[in-house]
Design a protein around this motif. Structure first.
Motif, short mmCIF file in Angstrom:
data_model
loop_
_atom_site.label_atom_id
_atom_site.label_comp_id
_atom_site.label_asym_id
_atom_site.label_seq_id
_atom_site.Cartn_x
_atom_site.Cartn_y
_atom_site.Cartn_z
N ASN A 112 0.82 -1.22 0.00
CA ASN A 112 0.00 0.00 0.00
C ASN A 112 0.85 1.26 0.00
OD1 ASN A 112 -2.36 -1.48 0.04
ND2 ASN A 112 -2.60 -1.39 2.27
N LEU A 113 2.05 1.17 0.60
CA LEU A 113 2.94 2.34 0.63
C LEU A 113 3.33 2.80 -0.76
CD1 LEU A 113 5.43 1.57 3.55
CD2 LEU A 113 3.70 3.37 3.49
N LEU A 114 3.38 1.85 -1.70
CA LEU A 114 3.84 2.17 -3.04
C LEU A 114 2.72 2.67 -3.96
CD1 LEU A 114 6.21 -0.90 -3.60
CD2 LEU A 114 6.80 1.39 -2.81
N LYS A 115 1.50 2.68 -3.44
CA LYS A 115 0.39 3.18 -4.25
C LYS A 115 0.52 4.68 -4.48
CE LYS A 115 -2.99 -0.40 -3.08
NZ LYS A 115 -4.32 -0.69 -2.49
N ARG A 116 -0.07 5.14 -5.57
CA ARG A 116 0.08 6.53 -5.99
C ARG A 116 -0.33 7.53 -4.91
NH1 ARG A 116 0.58 8.86 -11.00
NH2 ARG A 116 -0.09 11.03 -11.16
N ARG A 117 -1.43 7.24 -4.20
CA ARG A 117 -1.93 8.19 -3.21
C ARG A 117 -1.00 8.34 -2.01
NH1 ARG A 117 -5.19 3.57 -2.21
NH2 ARG A 117 -4.98 2.77 -0.06
N ASN A 118 -0.11 7.36 -1.79
CA ASN A 118 0.80 7.42 -0.64
C ASN A 118 2.21 7.85 -1.01
OD1 ASN A 118 -1.19 6.47 1.16
ND2 ASN A 118 -0.79 4.35 0.59
N LEU A 124 5.56 9.05 1.32
CA LEU A 124 6.72 8.16 1.29
C LEU A 124 7.98 8.91 0.87
CD1 LEU A 124 7.86 5.27 1.49
CD2 LEU A 124 7.21 4.94 -0.91
N ILE A 125 7.85 9.74 -0.14
CA ILE A 125 9.01 10.51 -0.63
C ILE A 125 9.51 11.47 0.45
CG2 ILE A 125 9.74 12.27 -2.28
CD1 ILE A 125 7.85 10.93 -4.32
N ILE A 126 8.58 12.13 1.14
CA ILE A 126 8.96 13.07 2.20
C ILE A 126 9.67 12.33 3.33
CG2 ILE A 126 8.05 14.59 4.01
CD1 ILE A 126 5.86 15.41 2.03
N ALA A 127 9.14 11.16 3.71
CA ALA A 127 9.75 10.38 4.79
C ALA A 127 11.17 9.95 4.43
CB ALA A 127 8.88 9.16 5.11
N VAL A 150 17.41 11.03 4.42
CA VAL A 150 18.59 11.37 3.62
C VAL A 150 19.18 12.68 4.09
CG1 VAL A 150 19.41 11.98 1.31
CG2 VAL A 150 17.80 10.08 1.61
N ASN A 151 18.31 13.64 4.41
CA ASN A 151 18.76 14.95 4.89
C ASN A 151 19.50 14.83 6.20
OD1 ASN A 151 18.79 17.89 4.82
ND2 ASN A 151 17.41 17.76 6.56
N ASN A 152 19.03 13.90 7.09
CA ASN A 152 19.70 13.71 8.37
C ASN A 152 21.06 13.09 8.19
OD1 ASN A 152 17.63 14.76 9.86
ND2 ASN A 152 16.57 12.82 10.11
#
Length: 294
Positions: free
Chosen positions: A274-280, A284-287, A292-294
């Motif tokens: 479900n994480l890979l579905k378009r609506r999520n 997911l990208i932000i998380a 990566v930023n940390n």
């Protein structure tokens, strides 16, 4: 009993709840998992700069640090064995997270914290008493496994045990203890580096046993969370624990909401798919970007 009041549920409803001693003690003991994580992260950098430590385990690196012609720290500390020492904790933590996730869900938050404490104690003993590189690495891997279990169970435990109105404040104890652990590690390294005799690094690594012991003792005495008990079908035990931690007999509304939330969660099939579905994807990208930023 400590101060009382009402705790807002996920749906905006108000639940009666007091800030009981058992909640405060449980959260303080559990948050020591963050202290242990921070200490392990902070202590390695100082220890790897101590000459006796390098001379014993990484003589090639030690010789480079003594050479006058090499000014770059990258060149001085460019060693696969040394990199394995520092990175093994994170690699083990990443791997252990998968086992910790199953354990936390199947058996509860309390057993996962106890397992984390045991891993921390074993790793601390191996590191402080290390006689060769293999013993040192095995100790770091054990500490990494402890980090994986602690990072999985402790924040979840804190968020579930605390009344909603102070949940953010108590849950941040984990992150606060991570930063305090790093601070303590640097202060300890500053002091142990001045110890003559070449055994200061053993003190630095061995002092990790203090938060490890606190976490283990805490895991033995804290209560399991009502959420975990309800998830595993132990409804009566869940209600009993909820009454203890809320300091009131009037827990029926909150308990029913926990039961309903557990029912809805069990209806979710294939969560990773479900994480890979378009609506999520945006979430997911932000998380991922935050990590990566940390």
């Amino acid at each position: 009993m400590a101060g009382g009041g009402f705790s807002a549920g996920p749906g905006g409803r108000e639940f009666e709840a007091k800030i009981t001693p058992i909640v405060i003690i449980s959260c303080i003991m559990a948050a020591t998992g963050g202290l242990m994580f921070g200490y392990d992260v902070g202590v390695s950098g100082g220890v790897t700069s101590m000459s006796p430590f390098l001379k014993k385990f990484f003589p090639v690196v030690y010789r480079r640090t003594q050479e006058q012609g090499i000014n770059s720290n990258y060149c001085k500390y460019d060693n696969q064995g040394l990199q394995l020492f520092t990175s093994s904790l994170y690699l083990a933590g990443l791997t252990a997270t998968f086992a910790a996730s199953y354990t936390t869900r199947k058996f509860g938050r309390k057993p996962s914290m106890l397992i984390a404490g045991i891993f921390f104690i074993v790793g601390t003993i191996l590191n402080a008493a290390a006689q060769d590189l293999a013993m040192l690495i095995i100790g770091r891997i054990s500490l990494g496994c402890g980090v994986g279990f602690a990072n999985q169970a402790v924040p979840l435990f804190l968020s579930e045990i605390a009344p909603t109105r102070i949940r953010g404040g108590l849950n941040i104890l984990f992150q606060l203890n991570v930063t305090l652990g790093i601070l303590f590690a640097n202060l300890v390294n500053y002091g142990t580096n001045k110890i003559t005799g070449g055994w200061g690094w053993r003190v630095s690594l061995g002092l990790a046993g203090f938060p490890a012991g606190l976490l283990t003792l805490g895991a033995l005495f804290v209560v399991e969370t009502p959420n975990s008990l309800v998830e595993r079908g132990l409804l009566e035990q869940g209600k009993s624990v909820l009454k203890r931690i809320r300091g009131t007999e009037n827990v029926e509304p909150e308990f029913l909401e926990l039961v309903e939330a557990s029912r809805i969660a069990k209806e979710v099939k294939h969560p990773f798919r479900n994480l890979l579905k378009r609506r999520n994807r945006p979430q997911l990208i932000i998380a991922v970007a935050l990590q990566v930023n940390n």
